[in-house]
Write a protein that holds these residues in place. Sequence first.
Motif, PDB file in Angstrom:
ATOM      1  N   ALA A 203      36.231  46.272  29.373  1.00  0.00           N
ATOM      2  CA  ALA A 203      36.393  46.561  30.799  1.00  0.00           C
ATOM      3  C   ALA A 203      37.694  47.322  31.052  1.00  0.00           C
ATOM      4  N   TRP A 204      38.753  46.927  30.373  1.00  0.00           N
ATOM      5  CA  TRP A 204      40.020  47.627  30.539  1.00  0.00           C
ATOM      6  C   TRP A 204      39.943  49.067  30.017  1.00  0.00           C
ATOM      7  N   GLU A 205      39.285  49.267  28.898  1.00  0.00           N
ATOM      8  CA  GLU A 205      39.147  50.629  28.369  1.00  0.00           C
ATOM      9  C   GLU A 205      38.428  51.528  29.365  1.00  0.00           C
ATOM     10  N   LEU A 206      37.359  51.007  29.963  1.00  0.00           N
ATOM     11  CA  LEU A 206      36.619  51.803  30.942  1.00  0.00           C
ATOM     12  C   LEU A 206      37.473  52.083  32.177  1.00  0.00           C
ATOM     13  N   MET A 207      38.198  51.101  32.658  1.00  0.00           N
ATOM     14  CA  MET A 207      39.023  51.326  33.849  1.00  0.00           C
ATOM     15  C   MET A 207      40.071  52.394  33.597  1.00  0.00           C
TER      16      MET A 207
ATOM     17  N   VAL B 195      31.266  47.725  42.024  1.00  0.00           N
ATOM     18  CA  VAL B 195      31.474  46.859  40.867  1.00  0.00           C
ATOM     19  C   VAL B 195      30.699  47.419  39.685  1.00  0.00           C
ATOM     20  N   ILE B 196      31.382  47.595  38.557  1.00  0.00           N
ATOM     21  CA  ILE B 196      30.767  48.059  37.316  1.00  0.00           C
ATOM     22  C   ILE B 196      30.914  46.943  36.291  1.00  0.00           C
ATOM     23  N   LEU B 197      29.809  46.512  35.705  1.00  0.00           N
ATOM     24  CA  LEU B 197      29.838  45.501  34.654  1.00  0.00           C
ATOM     25  C   LEU B 197      29.849  46.213  33.303  1.00  0.00           C
ATOM     26  N   HIS B 198      30.802  45.831  32.448  1.00  0.00           N
ATOM     27  CA  HIS B 198      30.945  46.577  31.196  1.00  0.00           C
ATOM     28  C   HIS B 198      31.581  45.708  30.120  1.00  0.00           C
ATOM     29  N   GLY B 199      30.841  45.388  29.085  1.00  0.00           N
ATOM     30  CA  GLY B 199      31.364  44.755  27.877  1.00  0.00           C
ATOM     31  C   GLY B 199      32.139  43.480  28.110  1.00  0.00           C
ATOM     32  N   ASP B 200      33.126  43.217  27.227  1.00  0.00           N
ATOM     33  CA  ASP B 200      34.008  42.069  27.402  1.00  0.00           C
ATOM     34  C   ASP B 200      35.255  42.524  28.148  1.00  0.00           C
ATOM     35  N   ILE B 201      36.253  41.660  28.242  1.00  0.00           N
ATOM     36  CA  ILE B 201      37.431  41.998  29.037  1.00  0.00           C
ATOM     37  C   ILE B 201      38.190  43.181  28.445  1.00  0.00           C
ATOM     38  N   ASN B 202      38.231  43.305  27.129  1.00  0.00           N
ATOM     39  CA  ASN B 202      38.902  44.455  26.519  1.00  0.00           C
ATOM     40  C   ASN B 202      38.135  45.747  26.789  1.00  0.00           C
TER      41      ASN B 202
ATOM     42  N   SER C  65      45.145  56.655  49.318  1.00  0.00           N
ATOM     43  CA  SER C  65      44.215  57.759  49.559  1.00  0.00           C
ATOM     44  C   SER C  65      43.373  58.099  48.345  1.00  0.00           C
ATOM     45  N   ARG C  66      43.833  57.764  47.150  1.00  0.00           N
ATOM     46  CA  ARG C  66      43.090  58.072  45.933  1.00  0.00           C
ATOM     47  C   ARG C  66      41.998  57.042  45.646  1.00  0.00           C
ATOM     48  N   GLY C  67      42.001  55.945  46.388  1.00  0.00           N
ATOM     49  CA  GLY C  67      41.112  54.844  46.070  1.00  0.00           C
ATOM     50  C   GLY C  67      41.750  53.945  45.028  1.00  0.00           C
ATOM     51  N   LEU C  68      41.345  52.693  44.998  1.00  0.00           N
ATOM     52  CA  LEU C  68      41.954  51.710  44.114  1.00  0.00           C
ATOM     53  C   LEU C  68      41.006  51.325  42.996  1.00  0.00           C
ATOM     54  N   GLY C  69      41.576  50.990  41.859  1.00  0.00           N
ATOM     55  CA  GLY C  69      40.793  50.517  40.726  1.00  0.00           C
ATOM     56  C   GLY C  69      41.405  49.248  40.164  1.00  0.00           C
ATOM     57  N   ALA C  70      40.559  48.378  39.641  1.00  0.00           N
ATOM     58  CA  ALA C  70      41.060  47.127  39.073  1.00  0.00           C
ATOM     59  C   ALA C  70      40.072  46.586  38.057  1.00  0.00           C
ATOM     60  N   VAL C  71      40.597  45.755  37.172  1.00  0.00           N
ATOM     61  CA  VAL C  71      39.780  44.978  36.243  1.00  0.00           C
ATOM     62  C   VAL C  71      39.919  43.525  36.650  1.00  0.00           C
ATOM     63  N   SER C  72      38.817  42.800  36.633  1.00  0.00           N
ATOM     64  CA  SER C  72      38.872  41.421  37.098  1.00  0.00           C
ATOM     65  C   SER C  72      37.690  40.632  36.571  1.00  0.00           C
ATOM     66  N   ALA C  73      37.950  39.328  36.304  1.00  0.00           N
ATOM     67  CA  ALA C  73      36.846  38.407  36.048  1.00  0.00           C
ATOM     68  C   ALA C  73      36.194  37.981  37.350  1.00  0.00           C
ATOM     69  N   GLY C  74      36.842  38.280  38.491  1.00  0.00           N
ATOM     70  CA  GLY C  74      36.195  38.003  39.765  1.00  0.00           C
ATOM     71  C   GLY C  74      37.112  37.688  40.925  1.00  0.00           C
ATOM     72  N   ASN C  75      38.104  36.836  40.749  1.00  0.00           N
ATOM     73  CA  ASN C  75      38.914  36.420  41.892  1.00  0.00           C
ATOM     74  C   ASN C  75      39.847  37.525  42.376  1.00  0.00           C
ATOM     75  N   HIS C  76      40.445  38.283  41.465  1.00  0.00           N
ATOM     76  CA  HIS C  76      41.250  39.439  41.878  1.00  0.00           C
ATOM     77  C   HIS C  76      40.359  40.468  42.565  1.00  0.00           C
ATOM     78  N   ALA C  77      39.159  40.641  42.060  1.00  0.00           N
ATOM     79  CA  ALA C  77      38.218  41.568  42.685  1.00  0.00           C
ATOM     80  C   ALA C  77      37.962  41.177  44.133  1.00  0.00           C
TER      81      ALA C  77
ATOM     82  N   THR D  27      37.186  50.272  43.348  1.00  0.00           N
ATOM     83  CA  THR D  27      36.276  50.213  42.206  1.00  0.00           C
ATOM     84  C   THR D  27      36.768  49.132  41.258  1.00  0.00           C
ATOM     85  N   ILE D  28      35.884  48.198  40.939  1.00  0.00           N
ATOM     86  CA  ILE D  28      36.238  47.077  40.069  1.00  0.00           C
ATOM     87  C   ILE D  28      35.366  47.127  38.817  1.00  0.00           C
ATOM     88  N   VAL D  29      35.992  47.003  37.647  1.00  0.00           N
ATOM     89  CA  VAL D  29      35.236  46.817  36.414  1.00  0.00           C
ATOM     90  C   VAL D  29      35.367  45.358  36.007  1.00  0.00           C
ATOM     91  N   MET D  30      34.224  44.708  35.817  1.00  0.00           N
ATOM     92  CA  MET D  30      34.193  43.311  35.401  1.00  0.00           C
ATOM     93  C   MET D  30      33.474  43.188  34.068  1.00  0.00           C
TER      94      MET D  30
END
Length: 319
Positions: free
Chosen positions: A126-130, A117-124, A68-80, A95-98
Amino acid sequence: MLTVDEIRQAHERIADTLSPTPVLPEGFLSSARAQRVLLKCELFQHTGSFKPRGGLNWIRTAEDAELSRGLGAVSAGNHALGLAWAAQAVGVDVTIVMPESASDFKVQGTRQLGAEVILHGDINDAWELMHRLVEERGLTLVHPYDDLRIIAGQGTVGLEILEQVPEAGTLVCPVGGGGLITGIAVAARALRPDIRIIGVEPEGAASMRAAWTHQGPYRLNSVETCAKSLGAAIVGTYTYPLCRQYVDALVTVSEAAILQATQHLLTRTKLFVEPGAAVGIAALLEGRLPDPLPDGDIVLVITGGNMGLDELAALLPSK
């Protein structure tokens, strides 16, 4: 932390929707060895990779409060793609941050499945934003690999391999964050204690090797590889100990070998694969697998085939 029975339960949970993927012979590499080389073709799964297995198992075991809260994830793409596809069936917002370097093919595909989908920086980055979005929006984080429900779903690949290839002696699996290889390893080791399980990482994204070296998850400062699906900067608190317990060996492969292996699969084997799926072939081509291997078939997990034509063009030899 995870048992083969839990993986069997995950298989029963998702089997009505996700069919087993085929195992195909790799004739060119088999002819150069005394053992058959077989390919477990997860690129033929829904959304083009193994990831819907974990995503669907997670959705089908989630509590209403989590969804019910909605889901969030970080992904290079396939998990997304896998999570968005699984969540779409139950009408849950995702909501996915890539990373900004993520494949446009995967970005657009995830958006078409209804995810933000939100595009943000490198993988590290992206995790900070998520982590901030989880705090601000109250999202439920669905980790791409460090979640036992995700790992159990991915482990169904291992159950299928042992059913399809009873003479398997060695399993070779790409390693990013470790969710796939640990799930496969838990299943395979329980059913075939003698089987050899080998993980393959790109040299520029060897986060599991770093964890083995430092005896715990260790964050890489940067990740540099064409195999973007394997670009995890740090492995998980579940995947590290499971991998250490059940996986026999880790090897790394060069960028040149990954490129050669991808081209080999495209042209020789006629499989449209992304570079991260080709690292097992790269390990064979570079001679990185430890010798001697046990008797029996060598099974390589071909993890996905999500790649745009622009990415394909970049992989082809220049004239």
